[in-house]
Scaffold this motif. Structure first.
Motif, PDB file in Angstrom:
ATOM      1  N   ALA A   1       0.841  -1.183   0.000  1.00  0.00           N
ATOM      2  CA  ALA A   1       0.000   0.000   0.000  1.00  0.00           C
ATOM      3  C   ALA A   1       0.882   1.240   0.000  1.00  0.00           C
ATOM      4  O   ALA A   1       1.926   1.272   0.625  1.00  0.00           O
ATOM      5  N   LEU A   2       0.406   2.255  -0.682  1.00  0.00           N
ATOM      6  CA  LEU A   2       1.129   3.519  -0.737  1.00  0.00           C
ATOM      7  C   LEU A   2       0.900   4.308   0.539  1.00  0.00           C
ATOM      8  O   LEU A   2      -0.172   4.239   1.135  1.00  0.00           O
ATOM      9  N   PRO A   3       1.908   5.096   0.946  1.00  0.00           N
ATOM     10  CA  PRO A   3       1.689   5.945   2.131  1.00  0.00           C
ATOM     11  C   PRO A   3       0.665   7.030   1.824  1.00  0.00           C
ATOM     12  O   PRO A   3       0.435   7.385   0.667  1.00  0.00           O
ATOM     13  N   ALA A   4       0.063   7.551   2.864  1.00  0.00           N
ATOM     14  CA  ALA A   4      -0.937   8.616   2.698  1.00  0.00           C
ATOM     15  C   ALA A   4      -0.273   9.854   2.112  1.00  0.00           C
ATOM     16  O   ALA A   4       0.889  10.144   2.390  1.00  0.00           O
ATOM     17  N   ALA A   5      -1.002  10.568   1.296  1.00  0.00           N
ATOM     18  CA  ALA A   5      -0.493  11.808   0.704  1.00  0.00           C
ATOM     19  C   ALA A   5      -0.362  12.863   1.800  1.00  0.00           C
ATOM     20  O   ALA A   5      -1.178  12.920   2.710  1.00  0.00           O
ATOM     21  N   PRO A   6       0.679  13.704   1.705  1.00  0.00           N
ATOM     22  CA  PRO A   6       0.821  14.747   2.721  1.00  0.00           C
ATOM     23  C   PRO A   6      -0.288  15.786   2.588  1.00  0.00           C
ATOM     24  O   PRO A   6      -0.831  16.001   1.507  1.00  0.00           O
ATOM     25  N   ALA A   7      -0.596  16.416   3.693  1.00  0.00           N
ATOM     26  CA  ALA A   7      -1.594  17.488   3.686  1.00  0.00           C
ATOM     27  C   ALA A   7      -1.054  18.645   2.854  1.00  0.00           C
ATOM     28  O   ALA A   7       0.145  18.907   2.866  1.00  0.00           O
ATOM     29  N   PRO A   8      -1.922  19.343   2.116  1.00  0.00           N
ATOM     30  CA  PRO A   8      -1.456  20.470   1.303  1.00  0.00           C
ATOM     31  C   PRO A   8      -0.659  21.505   2.097  1.00  0.00           C
ATOM     32  O   PRO A   8       0.319  22.048   1.605  1.00  0.00           O
ATOM     33  N   ALA A   9      -1.059  21.780   3.332  1.00  0.00           N
ATOM     34  CA  ALA A   9      -0.346  22.766   4.143  1.00  0.00           C
ATOM     35  C   ALA A   9       1.083  22.302   4.427  1.00  0.00           C
ATOM     36  O   ALA A   9       2.019  23.102   4.416  1.00  0.00           O
ATOM     37  N   ALA A  10       1.264  21.006   4.670  1.00  0.00           N
ATOM     38  CA  ALA A  10       2.599  20.472   4.926  1.00  0.00           C
ATOM     39  C   ALA A  10       3.454  20.559   3.669  1.00  0.00           C
ATOM     40  O   ALA A  10       4.639  20.905   3.733  1.00  0.00           O
ATOM     41  N   LEU A  11       2.858  20.266   2.525  1.00  0.00           N
ATOM     42  CA  LEU A  11       3.589  20.360   1.262  1.00  0.00           C
ATOM     43  C   LEU A  11       4.000  21.806   0.990  1.00  0.00           C
ATOM     44  O   LEU A  11       5.136  22.073   0.592  1.00  0.00           O
ATOM     45  N   ASP A  12       3.102  22.744   1.223  1.00  0.00           N
ATOM     46  CA  ASP A  12       3.433  24.162   1.042  1.00  0.00           C
ATOM     47  C   ASP A  12       4.585  24.572   1.953  1.00  0.00           C
ATOM     48  O   ASP A  12       5.491  25.304   1.531  1.00  0.00           O
TER      49      ASP A  12
END
Length: 92
Positions: free
Chosen positions: A1-12
């Protein structure tokens, strides 16, 4: 399984931190990302869009991954200057 996508705020926040790096470091990061998605010889549209979006946000635009027919392909590796002569007597 793929890891969860990071939250947009964390990516920013991560991209903001990376924008403070030197231009050379940002280029190395983008080149590494492009080579990673091209490692299997096939670049999906999603992979190309993600790398281009990150590259653009870091001020390191990339040439298109797609060829004239719209097929995605791995970009050729840049030529190394490691074997170029240097010092006195080297061609200008």
């Amino acid at each position: 399984a793929l890891p969860a996508a990071p939250a947009p705020a964390a990516l920013d926040a991560d991209l903001d931190l990376l924008r403070r790096a030197s231009p050379a470091i940002r280029r190395q990061l983008v080149e590494a990302a492009a080579r990673t998605v091209a490692a299997d010889g096939l670049v999906t549209a999603g992979e190309a869009e993600l790398v281009r979006a990150v590259a653009d946000s870091l001020g390191c635009p990339l040439p298109p991954f797609a060829d004239a027919a719209g097929r995605y392909r791995a970009a050729p590796r840049p030529q190394s200057n490691a074997t170029a002569p240097t010092g006195a007597g080297a061609p200008p």
